[in-house]
Design a protein around this motif. Structure first.
Motif, PDB file in Angstrom:
ATOM      1  N   VAL A 206      52.978 -20.940  59.254  1.00  0.00           N
ATOM      2  CA  VAL A 206      53.323 -21.546  57.957  1.00  0.00           C
ATOM      3  C   VAL A 206      54.055 -22.672  57.898  1.00  0.00           C
ATOM      4  CG1 VAL A 206      55.456 -20.484  56.991  1.00  0.00           C
ATOM      5  CG2 VAL A 206      54.116 -18.926  58.284  1.00  0.00           C
TER       6      VAL A 206
ATOM      7  N   ARG B 120      50.465 -28.207  52.373  1.00  0.00           N
ATOM      8  CA  ARG B 120      49.780 -28.056  51.326  1.00  0.00           C
ATOM      9  C   ARG B 120      51.373 -28.843  50.667  1.00  0.00           C
ATOM     10  NH1 ARG B 120      47.393 -24.326  48.239  1.00  0.00           N
ATOM     11  NH2 ARG B 120      49.073 -23.265  47.197  1.00  0.00           N
TER      12      ARG B 120
ATOM     13  N   GLU C 259      30.310 -18.569  56.663  1.00  0.00           N
ATOM     14  CA  GLU C 259      31.510 -18.399  56.158  1.00  0.00           C
ATOM     15  C   GLU C 259      32.557 -18.035  57.159  1.00  0.00           C
ATOM     16  OE1 GLU C 259      31.986 -18.312  51.697  1.00  0.00           O
ATOM     17  OE2 GLU C 259      32.905 -16.257  52.199  1.00  0.00           O
TER      18      GLU C 259
ATOM     19  N   LEU D  43      36.137 -15.597  59.077  1.00  0.00           N
ATOM     20  CA  LEU D  43      36.842 -15.083  58.326  1.00  0.00           C
ATOM     21  C   LEU D  43      38.103 -16.167  58.168  1.00  0.00           C
ATOM     22  CD1 LEU D  43      35.789 -11.610  60.533  1.00  0.00           C
ATOM     23  CD2 LEU D  43      35.259 -12.473  57.544  1.00  0.00           C
ATOM     24  N   ALA D  44      39.226 -15.352  57.435  1.00  0.00           N
ATOM     25  CA  ALA D  44      40.117 -16.015  57.297  1.00  0.00           C
ATOM     26  C   ALA D  44      41.422 -15.668  57.608  1.00  0.00           C
ATOM     27  CB  ALA D  44      40.749 -16.047  55.641  1.00  0.00           C
ATOM     28  N   ASN D  45      41.117 -14.353  58.700  1.00  0.00           N
ATOM     29  CA  ASN D  45      42.262 -14.118  59.464  1.00  0.00           C
ATOM     30  C   ASN D  45      41.965 -14.689  61.138  1.00  0.00           C
ATOM     31  OD1 ASN D  45      39.553 -12.229  60.163  1.00  0.00           O
ATOM     32  ND2 ASN D  45      40.734 -10.928  61.001  1.00  0.00           N
TER      33      ASN D  45
ATOM     34  N   ASN E 122      51.222 -22.655  35.610  1.00  0.00           N
ATOM     35  CA  ASN E 122      50.478 -23.783  36.051  1.00  0.00           C
ATOM     36  C   ASN E 122      49.160 -23.879  36.032  1.00  0.00           C
ATOM     37  OD1 ASN E 122      49.856 -21.598  36.780  1.00  0.00           O
ATOM     38  ND2 ASN E 122      50.027 -21.760  39.179  1.00  0.00           N
ATOM     39  N   SER E 123      48.747 -23.991  34.271  1.00  0.00           N
ATOM     40  CA  SER E 123      46.951 -23.501  33.413  1.00  0.00           C
ATOM     41  C   SER E 123      46.622 -25.250  34.133  1.00  0.00           C
ATOM     42  CB  SER E 123      47.210 -23.144  32.788  1.00  0.00           C
ATOM     43  OG  SER E 123      46.097 -23.851  32.314  1.00  0.00           O
ATOM     44  N   GLU E 124      45.804 -24.780  34.388  1.00  0.00           N
ATOM     45  CA  GLU E 124      44.190 -25.881  35.368  1.00  0.00           C
ATOM     46  C   GLU E 124      44.331 -26.646  33.937  1.00  0.00           C
ATOM     47  OE1 GLU E 124      42.167 -26.708  37.851  1.00  0.00           O
ATOM     48  OE2 GLU E 124      44.313 -26.039  39.566  1.00  0.00           O
TER      49      GLU E 124
ATOM     50  N   ARG F 238      50.701 -24.674  57.424  1.00  0.00           N
ATOM     51  CA  ARG F 238      50.542 -24.730  56.194  1.00  0.00           C
ATOM     52  C   ARG F 238      51.460 -25.293  55.095  1.00  0.00           C
ATOM     53  NH1 ARG F 238      47.493 -21.971  52.667  1.00  0.00           N
ATOM     54  NH2 ARG F 238      48.802 -21.016  51.260  1.00  0.00           N
ATOM     55  N   LYS F 239      53.261 -24.557  55.027  1.00  0.00           N
ATOM     56  CA  LYS F 239      53.864 -25.775  53.780  1.00  0.00           C
ATOM     57  C   LYS F 239      54.019 -27.598  54.148  1.00  0.00           C
ATOM     58  CE  LYS F 239      57.328 -22.316  53.669  1.00  0.00           C
ATOM     59  NZ  LYS F 239      58.949 -21.970  54.187  1.00  0.00           N
TER      60      LYS F 239
ATOM     61  N   GLU G 130      46.743 -23.795  60.692  1.00  0.00           N
ATOM     62  CA  GLU G 130      47.204 -22.375  59.563  1.00  0.00           C
ATOM     63  C   GLU G 130      47.354 -21.191  59.738  1.00  0.00           C
ATOM     64  OE1 GLU G 130      46.562 -23.653  55.938  1.00  0.00           O
ATOM     65  OE2 GLU G 130      46.847 -25.854  56.116  1.00  0.00           O
TER      66      GLU G 130
END
Lengths: 354, 710
Positions: free
Chosen positions: B233, B240, B54, B56-58, B432-434, B236-237, B253
């Motif tokens: 960015v 998405r 796993e 690290l996100a950065n 936006n509920s699942e 990523r946009k 990203e």
């Protein structure tokens, strides 16, 4: 009429009465009959009294011996009656006790108490520990703005970290907070607005929300526990010391802990704490479990709340209360803790683990 | 990220571990430097270990074998291995593409042709691609995926023969569409999406995915190899918006190394040559990345203060060199560190570089130092008072539960509120509920209270006492946030027996008087005057329409400026039982506002008991229905200065006869205190006169149609 002496017929009759008394006494088994026997023996019309009446008829040279004999007999009778009374009372209690057997396997009849939720119990324990260090409890809103939930915490729009927290969006661009770190921002803003002196030491327990499909380990609504310490000069070594103290106070010395690198956008550097049970030799054994995330507050967070990061430092941490509950109580399904099945709560309340 | 240990060892050579035998030591090391091992699979046959990290996100730079090896090297100093590259001339011709978007950081194209059949990559390289989650496509495509997995540089190949006119790197225009890989239909792109295009069509969404119209096939003999760097960015946009995540987008990203747009091509060139491709011309740099490396100063004194350490320059400098910095200049106590291009996205300031030291040394090896200002704090008044209220509830058998803060339209419809203006019909909606189950923020606790009964009845639990401390969300545009109030409340529900049935006694059911006792006990504990007001005349409550009309009341607290509503108490309306699937059940409910816990306790003077024996007399009235006995007791207390107390001692409800209105016979116990009357003793006549005066007064005050003397 025979002359009275110790060997006279009258005295033999007294002896026979004493013998009959002794026999009767042995057969007496209740206090009422004993009292009747006492009266018929020692009362004014009793045979002992009548026996003493004979003394007057005894010639002078024999009188003393007869009187002495009768006195001894009377003492003997009185002692026997007293002993019988003790015997009968003892027998009566024994009989009563014997008849009063109860079935201890029947359930108690006291109304049962309720219980606080295990999460609340753990949360309060954590708060008590942190209050020793001067932390105060602060709460914040659950309906939040993107600024407080993301931007102020150094999570700008389109940052990958926003993906890590699927968010419930409400009307007018509001959202349900996805972490209690929002309270850090609220507390810093309030401290700035009110001109409060540092240090600022807060803990913020509360509900958070994630827009996820619910299963045994993923909940749309659950609890987090956040801490923040801000002062003019806070160092990483102090963060380590506070976390070590907190974890050891909550979990005790039976657990080994380790620090490891993590990433959270609002702290830099970021760390995690894992713990695992020690074995009998005091060595770590078993699986590491992550129970805490922490780090030094990112300078952007200070900038976003009006503080100068050059003169303001701090650290923040978040405890996984749910994980601690799972460990303390052996609960595998976090979801069951958020359902209203009272069987779960009743069974947890009698464990006394926390 | 799935990683092959044997593959990783091609890039770094442990000097003090024998792998895979010493795997546990490497495992601990990986965790200690932030590479968290989530899963380990041993391949005994291949003497290999496949482990899942796993990341690290950065740390986008970790998403490749080279990056992992570099991170391990920074900690251990183990020697790194450099894979083979092949030199390639820089083309001096006009670039092969026009780059017009500012979001393209760097861009190169290299032209290749082949005459012979392609040669596949080696099995170990294909395994690395496979572990990364990419499919084996063709040798040329596999090379691009491999360079991404190995070097962290995403690449793409176009069939050059399918390109019409010039290649352009630009922002998409309104209405432009692309046929993405694997799709049959065109997908309209969001205007401004960074795309690669030719004169007539979109060739690829930059950094995300290629298009069917330009993809190479087995027959392709002419390629353009693309290697670039795109704005994170922007990528990523686009990803998405398209709902896709590719190996390339995952890398871009998180910030790709701009230097690798060129360096990566040398590695790809080596592999493409091995695969049978010949370069045409050279490397065409269409947009060069010319940004100078950032320099960050690290003050050793401040670093040592931060960590409570005594590091020297000689301790720290090698760490930054192993990190990949090509220049660490020491000026006194300051190290001027040039940030390597692969870390330009996450190393911005001195604190970031402190972290590099911490990870290289190990967080566990750093010292701890308790802050000087670690003095204790007391629990707040609110916390203390909350504990007091909870203690009362727990002692009386209530269990704390947590319910969701939301429910569905269907859930709330069961309350049967028809009026759209009713407070219980007003909700904050979740957009936006699942799941539909979470479409509304709840504005009441009745729905989940009744559902709690159903849930427990289903599992044969008949005795239910629950409480919860929560918020309900009341829409109000005048609220401070302009959306809603978060009303902090404590609610409770009781169903079943107040005194539990057991083998010794038959038990006694809950009623509203049990809850009334709870509220009264809270008032005493909190030092507040609380009262139960049976029927709202001037003030109402949002819950009133879902509570029994004859068994509902407000809870009010006395403040300096009068009584204020702070809660509600009552029996849930019988009409709600069926919609909630309940039968033959009487739920009793209360809710109080947590604001009560923030009120200052009221001072109550001690009233000493009489030193002279008081006199007790009973007075009995017949009360017609809906005449409250408590009001009569209050009136008598206020009307006679002799009275120390008035208590309702007994209630008798005679059988109804001949259709007469039923009358309740209520006995009041009056305690008369001679001291209050200024006397040493009452005479019999005085007492009788006072009792008679009170009895007459009650009749006159409340009326003969409400009260009669018994």
């Amino acid at each position: 009429m025979n002359e009275l002496d110790l060997n006279s017929d009258a005295m033999k009759e007294v002896a026979e009465q004493q013998s009959a008394f002794t026999q009767t006494l042995e057969q007496t088994e209740d206090l009422k009959a004993l009292e009747a026997l006492r009266v018929s023996t020692l009362g004014r019309k009793g045979w002992v009294k009548k026996a003493f009446d004979l003394v007057k008829k005894v010639p002078g040279e024999q009188r003393k011996a007869v009187a002495q004999h009768l006195n001894e007999m009377k003492s003997s009778v009185e002692a026997a009656l007293d002993q019988a009374e003790v015997r009968i009372a003892t027998q009566a209690i024994e009989k009563q006790v014997e008849s009063e057997w109860i079935d201890w396997t029947m359930p108690s009849t006291m109304d049962t108490q309720g219980a606080l939720h295990p999460l609340t119990i753990i949360e309060r324990n954590c708060i008590k520990v942190l209050q020793q260090l001067g932390f105060e409890v602060v709460e914040g809103p659950e309906v939040e703005t993107p600024f407080h939930n993301f931007d102020a915490l150094n999570i700008p729009e389109h940052h990958p970290a926003r993906d890590m927290q699927d968010t419930f969006w409400l009307q007018d661009n509001f959202l349900l907070r996805s972490h209690t770190s929002t309270v850090q921002i609220r507390a810093l803003e309030a401290a700035k607005a009110e001109g409060r002196d540092l240090p600022l030491k807060i803990v913020a327990p509360g509900r958070v929300y994630r827009n996820e499909t619910v299963d045994a380990t993923h909940l749309a609504c659950f609890h987090q526990f956040e801490g923040l310490w801000v002062d003019h000069d806070v160092t990483f070594s102090e963060l380590k010391a506070v976390l070590e103290f907190t974890v050891r106070e909550i979990f005790g010395d039976a657990w080994e802990l380790r620090f490891k690198p993590k990433f959270y956008p609002y702290t830099e550097p970021s760390i995690g704490i894992d713990i695992r049970l020690k074995d009998q030799d005091g060595q770590g054994a078993g699986k590491w479990l992550t129970i805490l995330g922490a780090g030094m507050v990112h300078e952007h967070v200070f900038e976003n709340t009006g503080f100068d990061p050059k003169t303001t430092k701090g650290f923040a941490f978040g405890l996984g209360v749910s994980r601690i509950v799972a460990m303390a109580y052996g609960v595998e399904s976090m979801r069951s803790l958020y359902e209203s099945d009272l069987r779960v709560h009743q069974r947890l309340s009698v464990l006394g683990n926390a | 990220m799935k990683v092959s240990l044997n593959a990783l060892l091609q890039y770094i050579t442990p000097t003090n571990l024998s792998l895979p035998a010493d795997w546990d030591a490497l495992h601990d090391l990986l965790e200690d430097i932030g590479l968290e091992v989530k899963r380990v699979d041993r391949d005994e046959e291949a003497n290999n270990i496949i482990f899942t990290l796993e990341l690290l996100a950065n740390r986008g730079d970790h998403h490749c074998y080279k990056g992992l090896a570099r991170e391990i090297h920074q900690r251990t100093g183990w020697p790194l291995s450099t894979p083979a590259t092949r030199d390639l001339p820089i083309s001096q011709d006009k670039p092969l593409a026009d780059v017009t978007s500012e979001y393209c950081i760097g861009y190169t194209l290299t032209e290749y042709k082949r005459e012979l059949a392609e040669v596949a990559l080696s099995a170990d390289k294909l395994e690395m691609i496979d572990l990364a989650g990419a499919n084996q496509v063709s040798p040329a495509v596999d090379v691009t995926n491999f360079v991404n997995v190995e070097q962290g540089q995403p690449m793409h190949v176009f069939d050059a023969d399918k390109i019409v006119g010039r290649v352009q790197v630009r922002d998409s225009k309104e209405g432009e569409a692309a046929q993405l890989l694997g799709e049959e239909k065109l997908t309209t792109l969001t205007e401004g999406t960074l795309v690669i295009a030719d004169d007539v069509k979109i060739l690829a969404v930059a950094g995300v995915m290629g298009c069917e119209t330009s993809k190479p096939t087995e027959e392709s003999t002419h390629l353009y190899l693309e290697s670039g760097t795109f704005d994170p960015v922007k990528v990523r946009k686009a990803a998405r918006a398209l709902g896709v995540q590719s190996l390339a987008s995952a890398r871009f990203e998180r910030g790709a190394d701009p230097a690798m747009a060129v360096k990566g091509v040398y590695r790809a060139h080596e592999l493409l040559c091995e695969a049978g491709w010949q370069v045409q011309g050279g490397l065409s740099i269409c947009k060069a990345h010319i940004e100078k490396p950032a320099i960050v100063d690290v003050d050793l004194e401040q670093l040592n203060h931060y960590f409570s350490t005594t590091f020297s320059v000689d301790d720290i400098k090698p760490i930054y060199e192993r990190m990949g910095s090509e220049s660490v200049v020491v000026e006194g106590n300051v190290l001027r560190v040039e940030i390597p291009s692969h870390r330009q996205w996450d190393l911005k300031n001195a604190t970031d570089l402190y972290e590099e030291v911490a990870r290289a040394v190990g967080y566990n090896a750093l010292p701890s130092k308790m802050p000087a200002s670690a003095s204790g704090a007391r629990a707040s008044a609110f916390e203390t008072r909350l504990n007091q209220v909870e203690d009362i509830l727990v002692a009386e058998g209530f269990y704390e539960i947590f319910t969701d803060s939301f429910y569905s339209d269907q859930d709330v419809a069961r309350l049967g509120i028809q009026d759209e203006a009713h407070p219980l019909a007003q909700h904050v909606r979740i957009n936006n509920s699942e799941t539909k189950a979470y479409s509304l923020l709840k504005n009441n606790n009745i729905v989940q209270a009744l559902d709690a009964i159903s849930a427990n009845f289903r599992v044969k639990s008949q005795e239910i006492q629950v409480f919860e401390r929560n918020k309900r969300f009341v829409p109000d545009q005048t609220a401070p946030n302009g959306l809603c109030h978060e009303l902090e409340v404590i609610w409770g529900l009781a169903v079943g027996q107040a005194v539990e049935r057991n083998w010794q006694n038959p038990g006694r059911d809950f009623d509203v008087f049990f809850l009334k006792g709870i509220i009264e006990r809270m008032g005493v504990k909190l030092g507040l005057e609380l009262r139960i007001t049976p029927e709202a005349t001037e003030q109402t409550h949002a819950y009133f329409d879902v509570l029994h009309p004859k068994r509902r009341a407000l809870v009010e607290v006395q403040l300096a400026d009068g009584w204020k509503v702070c809660g509600v108490i009552g029996e849930v309306h019988p009409k709600l039982m069926k919609p909630f699937g309940l039968k033959s059940v009487r739920p009793y409910f209360f809710e109080i506002e947590q604001g009560l816990l923030k009120l200052e306790p009221q001072t109550r003077p001690y009233k000493a008991p009489s030193t002279i024996l008081p006199v007790k007399r009973d007075l009995c009235f017949g009360l017609y229905q809906q005449q409250e006995a408590g009001y009569i007791a209050d009136w008598m207390t206020q009307s006679s200065p002799w009275l120390d107390s008035v208590e309702i001692a007994d209630l008798f409800i005679p059988a109804v006869e001949g259709g007469e209105e039923p009358v309740r016979a209520v006995t009041f116990s009056l305690m008369l205190d001679p001291v209050l009357a200024g006397k040493d003793v009452f005479s019999g006549a005085e007492i009788n006169d006072e009792i008679e005066r009170l009895a007459q007064g009650v009749i006159e005050q409340f009326g003969e149609d409400k009260v009669k003397r018994r």
